[in-house]
Write an enzyme that holds these catalytic residues in place. Structure first.
Site, PDB file in Angstrom:
ATOM      1  N   ALA A  24      26.893  45.423  44.574  1.00 43.20           N
ATOM      2  CA  ALA A  24      27.070  44.846  45.915  1.00 43.20           C
ATOM      3  C   ALA A  24      25.758  44.691  46.682  1.00 43.20           C
ATOM      4  O   ALA A  24      25.599  43.758  47.470  1.00 43.20           O
ATOM      5  CB  ALA A  24      28.033  45.714  46.723  1.00 43.20           C
ATOM      6  N   THR A  28      24.652  41.871  49.657  1.00 42.27           N
ATOM      7  CA  THR A  28      24.694  42.153  51.102  1.00 42.27           C
ATOM      8  C   THR A  28      23.580  41.379  51.816  1.00 42.27           C
ATOM      9  O   THR A  28      23.759  40.941  52.948  1.00 42.27           O
ATOM     10  CB  THR A  28      24.560  43.660  51.410  1.00 42.27           C
ATOM     11  OG1 THR A  28      23.464  44.191  50.689  1.00 42.27           O
ATOM     12  CG2 THR A  28      25.817  44.419  51.039  1.00 42.27           C
ATOM     13  N   ASP A 106      31.357  37.414  43.508  1.00 41.97           N
ATOM     14  CA  ASP A 106      31.084  36.290  44.398  1.00 41.97           C
ATOM     15  C   ASP A 106      30.483  35.063  43.722  1.00 41.97           C
ATOM     16  O   ASP A 106      30.348  34.011  44.339  1.00 41.97           O
ATOM     17  CB  ASP A 106      30.175  36.748  45.552  1.00 41.97           C
ATOM     18  CG  ASP A 106      28.908  37.449  45.068  1.00 41.97           C
ATOM     19  OD1 ASP A 106      28.268  36.963  44.116  1.00 41.97           O
ATOM     20  OD2 ASP A 106      28.552  38.505  45.645  1.00 41.97           O
ATOM     21  N   HIS A 123      34.058  42.719  36.963  1.00 44.21           N
ATOM     22  CA  HIS A 123      35.198  42.778  37.894  1.00 44.21           C
ATOM     23  C   HIS A 123      35.806  41.402  38.147  1.00 44.21           C
ATOM     24  O   HIS A 123      36.550  41.222  39.104  1.00 44.21           O
ATOM     25  CB  HIS A 123      34.777  43.429  39.221  1.00 44.21           C
ATOM     26  CG  HIS A 123      34.463  44.894  39.083  1.00 44.21           C
ATOM     27  ND1 HIS A 123      33.662  45.587  39.957  1.00 44.21           N
ATOM     28  CD2 HIS A 123      34.858  45.800  38.151  1.00 44.21           C
ATOM     29  CE1 HIS A 123      33.562  46.855  39.563  1.00 44.21           C
ATOM     30  NE2 HIS A 123      34.274  47.009  38.466  1.00 44.21           N
ATOM     31  N   CYS A 156      52.381  29.762  41.251  1.00 46.51           N
ATOM     32  CA  CYS A 156      51.859  29.036  40.090  1.00 46.51           C
ATOM     33  C   CYS A 156      52.650  27.740  39.937  1.00 46.51           C
ATOM     34  O   CYS A 156      53.877  27.731  39.975  1.00 46.51           O
ATOM     35  CB  CYS A 156      52.013  29.895  38.836  1.00 46.51           C
ATOM     36  SG  CYS A 156      51.591  29.027  37.306  1.00 46.51           S
ATOM     37  N   THR A 197      23.277  48.764  42.926  1.00 42.23           N
ATOM     38  CA  THR A 197      24.525  49.429  42.549  1.00 42.23           C
ATOM     39  C   THR A 197      24.347  50.932  42.662  1.00 42.23           C
ATOM     40  O   THR A 197      23.292  51.470  42.296  1.00 42.23           O
ATOM     41  CB  THR A 197      24.995  49.032  41.123  1.00 42.23           C
ATOM     42  OG1 THR A 197      26.000  49.956  40.700  1.00 42.23           O
ATOM     43  CG2 THR A 197      23.866  49.013  40.115  1.00 42.23           C
ATOM     44  N   ASN A 222      17.565  50.452  44.236  1.00 44.85           N
ATOM     45  CA  ASN A 222      18.719  50.676  45.106  1.00 44.85           C
ATOM     46  C   ASN A 222      18.279  51.479  46.334  1.00 44.85           C
ATOM     47  O   ASN A 222      17.491  52.412  46.215  1.00 44.85           O
ATOM     48  CB  ASN A 222      19.818  51.439  44.342  1.00 44.85           C
ATOM     49  CG  ASN A 222      21.172  51.327  45.018  1.00 44.85           C
ATOM     50  OD1 ASN A 222      21.603  50.231  45.364  1.00 44.85           O
ATOM     51  ND2 ASN A 222      21.845  52.436  45.232  1.00 44.85           N
ATOM     52  N   ILE A 240      15.931  44.545  48.119  1.00 37.13           N
ATOM     53  CA  ILE A 240      16.017  43.823  46.843  1.00 37.13           C
ATOM     54  C   ILE A 240      15.382  42.432  46.916  1.00 37.13           C
ATOM     55  O   ILE A 240      14.658  42.023  46.008  1.00 37.13           O
ATOM     56  CB  ILE A 240      17.497  43.726  46.417  1.00 37.13           C
ATOM     57  CG1 ILE A 240      18.012  45.135  46.094  1.00 37.13           C
ATOM     58  CG2 ILE A 240      17.682  42.797  45.232  1.00 37.13           C
ATOM     59  CD1 ILE A 240      19.523  45.250  46.063  1.00 37.13           C
TER      60      ILE A 240
HETATM   61 ZN   LIG Z   1      52.182  30.794  35.847  1.00 39.28          ZN
END
Ligand SMILES: [Zn+2]
Length: 254
Positions: A24, A28, A106, A123, A156, A197, A222, A240
């Site tokens: 994350a 940010t 993202d 994820h 759906c 992280t 980090n 970062i």
């Molecule tokens: Zn479906």
């Protein structure tokens, strides 16, 4: 650049199979909140976590309606990649990036220009939706158009099943093949750099000791301490978006 930073830059220069593991903290700086961190939305407001829990999502239409509304307004749709994301693009351009394992959903790494084939999204991604009944997958924006047009909980179109972003919610299992390729990449690295992280979520955090045991140098970038700080080769605490471009040779001549 201080001495430690200079060391890491030289290690990267000498590497040919860098694996980046991002969390994350790299997003940010693009204005995307960290949901799970110390200042995270879920940490401060546990009720918000219900929206991301698969059991509530599957059983409560009101939770789904709220989720679709919050997806409409998600900061990721207008967020721009920052210097941290672009530094990893430069690493790939230099032929050094073996894989980019990310806990983020993202899609900013691909938006920055990292090849989708290099990115392992442990994820999942919020830029796609999936049907929880027939496993159809499609672009998120198409379904968000239906929400804008008035469908509060769009089903759906193939089977009428419940649609959800193609992410791993709380209570949902990780995808074993995706985790396996992340771990394989970590074993093949000659340098692993963990960026933004806290390395507290397993099995992904296990990539750090795995890479180290396989002989790779390991660097952590980090702001907060991680459980692995004492066993890695370097820990850098600078923002970062500033430090990663310097480490990856952005703006340097080759
Ligand atoms: Zn479906």
């Amino acid at each position: 650049m201080d001495g430690r930073t200079d060391d890491v830059r030289r290690w990267i220069d000498a590497s040919s199979r860098v694996v980046a593991l991002t969390g994350a903290g790299i997003s940010t700086e693009s204005g995307i909140p960290d949901f799970r961190g110390p200042q995270g939305l879920w940490t401060k407001d546990p009720k918000a976590e219900r929206l991301s829990n698969i059991h509530y999502y599957m059983s409560d239409p009101d939770v789904r309606k709220l989720s679709w509304r919050s997806r409409l307004d998600h900061p990721a749709w207008t967020a721009k990649p920052n210097g941290g994301h672009l530094a990893l693009v430069e690493l790939e351009r230099r032929g050094k990036l073996h894989a980019l394992v990310t806990q983020n959903i993202d899609g900013l790494h691909q938006l920055a220009g990292t090849s989708p084939a290099k990115v392992i999204e442990v994820h999942g991604t919020m830029r796609e939706v999936m049907c929880m009944a027939c496993w159809w997958r499609g672009p998120m924006q198409q379904v968000l158009e239906r929400v804008r047009a008035g469908e509060e909980d769009p089903p759906c179109e193939w089977c009428g099943g419940i649609l959800k972003s193609a992410t791993i919610s709380f209570g949902q299992s990780l995808v074993p093949s995706v985790i396996a390729s992340a771990m394989r990449a970590a074993e093949q690295a000659d340098l692993l750099i963990a960026v933004g992280t806290s390395l507290q979520v397993y099995p992904v955090a296990g990539a750090v000791p795995l890479a180290s045991a396989a002989g790779a140098r390991v660097v952590i970038v980090n702001a907060e301490p991680t459980p692995f700080d004492d066993m890695v080769d370097a820990v850098l605490r600078q923002p970062i978006g500033e430090i990663l471009p310097a480490l990856c040779g952005v703006g340097a001549r080759y």
